[in-house]
Each structure stands twice: as C-alpha cells, then as structure tokens.
Motif scaffolding. Sequence first.
Motif, PDB file in Angstrom:
ATOM      1  N   PRO A  85       0.796  -1.230   0.000  1.00 28.57           N
ATOM      2  CA  PRO A  85       0.000   0.000   0.000  1.00 28.57           C
ATOM      3  C   PRO A  85       0.828   1.279   0.000  1.00 28.57           C
ATOM      4  O   PRO A  85       0.337   2.340  -0.341  1.00 28.57           O
ATOM      5  CB  PRO A  85      -0.812  -0.122   1.280  1.00 28.57           C
ATOM      6  CG  PRO A  85       0.053  -0.936   2.189  1.00 28.57           C
ATOM      7  CD  PRO A  85       0.730  -1.930   1.281  1.00 28.57           C
ATOM      8  N   ALA A  86       2.075   1.186   0.426  1.00 26.29           N
ATOM      9  CA  ALA A  86       2.986   2.328   0.417  1.00 26.29           C
ATOM     10  C   ALA A  86       4.380   1.789   0.123  1.00 26.29           C
ATOM     11  O   ALA A  86       4.603   0.574   0.113  1.00 26.29           O
ATOM     12  CB  ALA A  86       2.955   3.061   1.752  1.00 26.29           C
ATOM     13  N   ASP A 177      -0.577   6.968   5.551  1.00 25.82           N
ATOM     14  CA  ASP A 177      -0.283   6.561   4.171  1.00 25.82           C
ATOM     15  C   ASP A 177      -1.104   5.337   3.780  1.00 25.82           C
ATOM     16  O   ASP A 177      -1.660   5.267   2.679  1.00 25.82           O
ATOM     17  CB  ASP A 177       1.203   6.222   4.024  1.00 25.82           C
ATOM     18  CG  ASP A 177       2.098   7.436   4.127  1.00 25.82           C
ATOM     19  OD1 ASP A 177       1.602   8.550   3.884  1.00 25.82           O
ATOM     20  OD2 ASP A 177       3.284   7.273   4.437  1.00 25.82           O
ATOM     21  N   ILE A 178      -1.156   4.352   4.677  1.00 25.56           N
ATOM     22  CA  ILE A 178      -1.880   3.121   4.366  1.00 25.56           C
ATOM     23  C   ILE A 178      -3.380   3.387   4.272  1.00 25.56           C
ATOM     24  O   ILE A 178      -4.061   2.883   3.376  1.00 25.56           O
ATOM     25  CB  ILE A 178      -1.576   2.048   5.431  1.00 25.56           C
ATOM     26  CG1 ILE A 178      -0.080   1.701   5.408  1.00 25.56           C
ATOM     27  CG2 ILE A 178      -2.414   0.792   5.177  1.00 25.56           C
ATOM     28  CD1 ILE A 178       0.335   0.714   6.469  1.00 25.56           C
ATOM     29  N   ASN A 180      -4.822   6.232   3.468  1.00 25.24           N
ATOM     30  CA  ASN A 180      -5.074   7.008   2.255  1.00 25.24           C
ATOM     31  C   ASN A 180      -4.935   6.182   0.983  1.00 25.24           C
ATOM     32  O   ASN A 180      -5.467   6.551  -0.071  1.00 25.24           O
ATOM     33  CB  ASN A 180      -4.132   8.212   2.187  1.00 25.24           C
ATOM     34  CG  ASN A 180      -4.467   9.265   3.235  1.00 25.24           C
ATOM     35  OD1 ASN A 180      -5.569   9.282   3.778  1.00 25.24           O
ATOM     36  ND2 ASN A 180      -3.521  10.133   3.532  1.00 25.24           N
ATOM     37  N   SER A 181      -4.229   5.054   1.059  1.00 22.75           N
ATOM     38  CA  SER A 181      -4.060   4.204  -0.123  1.00 22.75           C
ATOM     39  C   SER A 181      -5.357   3.517  -0.520  1.00 22.75           C
ATOM     40  O   SER A 181      -5.501   3.056  -1.659  1.00 22.75           O
ATOM     41  CB  SER A 181      -2.994   3.139   0.146  1.00 22.75           C
ATOM     42  OG  SER A 181      -3.504   2.103   0.982  1.00 22.75           O
ATOM     43  N   ALA A 183      -6.311   0.707   0.667  1.00 22.39           N
ATOM     44  CA  ALA A 183      -6.120  -0.748   0.733  1.00 22.39           C
ATOM     45  C   ALA A 183      -6.952  -1.402   1.820  1.00 22.39           C
ATOM     46  O   ALA A 183      -7.204  -2.612   1.769  1.00 22.39           O
ATOM     47  CB  ALA A 183      -4.645  -1.063   0.945  1.00 22.39           C
TER      48      ALA A 183
END
Length: 417
Positions: A85-86, A177-178, A180-181, A183
Amino acid sequence: MMIRLLLLVLAVVLSGSLSAQSKQSKKTGNKNTDAAWVKNIPADDVIKWRRHIHQNPELSFNEENTGKYVEEVLKSFPNIEVIRPAKTSVIGVLKGAKPGKTVAFRADMDALPMQEETDLPFKSKANNVMHSCGHDAHTATLLGTAATLSKMQSQLKGTVYFIFQHAEETPPGGAIDIINSGALKGVEAFFGMHVLPNFPAGHVGILPVGAASTAQDVFHLNIIGKGSHGSMPHLGIDPIVVGAAIVSALQTIVSRNVEPGEMTVVTIGKFQSGDAFNVIADRAELAASIRTTSDETRKQVEERIKEIIENITKAYGATYELEYINTYPAIRNDEALNAHARKSAVTVLGKEQVFDAPMMTASEDFAYYRKIAPVSFMTLGIGKGAANHNPKFTVDESALQNGVKTQVQIILDYLNK
C-alpha cells in the motif's frame, strides 16, 4: 505454644490453598493450550524472523529491506496475497473459504536512531539504529500469526488483513499513508499489540476502554532577543530570561488550567542558548512534548501555550517564531472489541495471564485506524528489563508465543462468531 500451633495450622492451610491454586492453574493452562492449531505456530521461525529484523534495523520511511523481507516471508505461506500500500509497508491478505467479516491486525516495522548497548549475539549491525521499541517483535509475532492462520483457510469465514506498517515512530506516521491508499476499505475492526517490559513475559494486558494512550503534540520555539555584553544587560533583551519565564509559566497549565484528574503532561525537552559565559545571546531555542487524552483538553492546552508564549515575549520586548505540530491522537479502544479481545486472550492463555493494563502515557499512530473502523489495542509483557526507547532494551522471546496465540484466537473468534 498456642501461637506456634496456630502458625503451624495457618501454614498448612496456606500450603494446601497454594497447592490447589497451582493445580488449578496447571489444569487451566493445559485446557487452554489444547487447541489443535497451536501446533502450527512456527515458534522457532518467529524468533528467527525477529532476530533477523533486529539485526538489520531501518529508520522510519526507510524500511525498504525490512519490507522486502516481510514480503518474502509472507509469500512463503499458503493462501496469502501480498499487497504494497505504500513504498515500505506490506499487507498480507488471507481470504477464508467462506464469506464473512473483515478484520485487521497491525504491526509496525521501523527502528529508532539509537546506538544499541546490549551484548546480544544478534545486536544491530547498523550504526546508530536500533529496534529499541520492540517493533521487530511486533513484526515477527504477526508473521507467526499469518503463518498459523494461512494453514487454516478452510476454517475461516471472512478476510484477514495482516498490516506491516512503516514509520510509526516519526510523525505524520505510516498509518495515514496506508489509510489514504484505500487498501483497507471494508475492514470492520482493527487490533494491535505492543510489547512492554516489566510485565510478566507472555502476559497480555487489556488497555482501558476509551483513551488507551495519549495524544502527542510538539512545539519548536525560537525566542528572538537582542545580544549584548554580559556586563551591559540593559542594552540587550536576554532570550534566556524570556525562555525561563515561559518554561515556568507553562508548568501552571497542568496545575491551574486542566481539570484535576485529566491526564496531561507538558515536557520542555530542549532549551538551548548562547556560547559564552559573558555574552547575552540573541536567540534561544525551546522544544516541548505535550500529552493529553481528550480532544477538549488538547485544544485547551494548545491555546494556553500559545497565549503564554505570546504574552511573555511581548512583556520582555522579544519576538518569537513558533511551530506547533499536532501529531498522533489518543487511541480510543472500542468497548465491544476490548471485551472480545479479553475473552479470546483468556480462552487461549487462561485468566492468570490476562490483566487490566493501565493507560499508556505514550502515543501511537495506530489511533488513526479508527478513521475506518473501531479499534482495540493491547500489550504483551516481555519480562523485566530496560524501558522501550532505551539503548539496553531487550525482549524475552518466550513471550512471543503467547502473542501469536492471542492474535490467532482473537481473529478466529471475530470471524467465526
């Protein structure tokens, strides 16, 4: 004589009581570890994985080799799909044989900028980088959980996400980050576990419902005064005096502004100014860490800090530059998930190894997963030793087996209830 007789009788009674408790404890322990899947836990591999990661630590946002290693290990398990995912994070996805709910367990992977001071044969190879918070243990434990459950696909209803997250130690953190991905779309519950020293190895602590940790904010302050010779203070504006007044005033926030009983800490961790004993410097630098548990208090403390800095610098004729950073919110444990975690832990470990853990005064970006679904965070005791973030930090690796057991049981119970 009568006293001696009474003491003798008391000793016999206590001995019998303790013996009965010991037998009951052993009986409970045997009962709780008879689950057929326990034999599938790769206990030796969990320790091997942990030691490899410990020996090869990487800092936040730079966990490239760690991420590759975790990906390789996950791909060696049956039935696990791996996604990235990042850049440096990894998610393993296990889909059960039947449709059902979706649950996630999270571990963090990053290390700290610290020189290790242990004599471990697998101590860090990296200069000034160390797993002194236990993230190596978190990662290895969750890999053990994934390995165990990957052999049980036919018994699962629903989907499990094993989240190996980057950058927990450095704001803004890797959780964002994860999230916002995209996933993790569809996850209905998040669980996490953190190792803590000075609790019995292998004992699981259930953190409180509601605030299970603190929110953390920080500020960086430059006080701009006017330099002068030490013998002529009237010609200058002393930033050290201004800073000292600010430090003293900030201590009144907890004692005089925050409601008594509301956990709040304001720590000035940096105060630097000047280079010579006979010179009034023209600048001073301060930095602080602020811990709170409620959104209301967090806002109140921030406003009060800014007022104090503004008014004191003005009173002394100085100016300032302030960077105030809101970092991680408090973890807020869901009541139903907490009860679920407790029940599962007791099922697999027995009541003697499950306890009510006090709120963590540290902060964790696991809190952000609550943006998607309810969360429950718990602790795993790793025995006596140095605190997290200490260069002498170590882990009693015997605890990791109970970590895997607890995580597996929580997931099984959540999906199959």
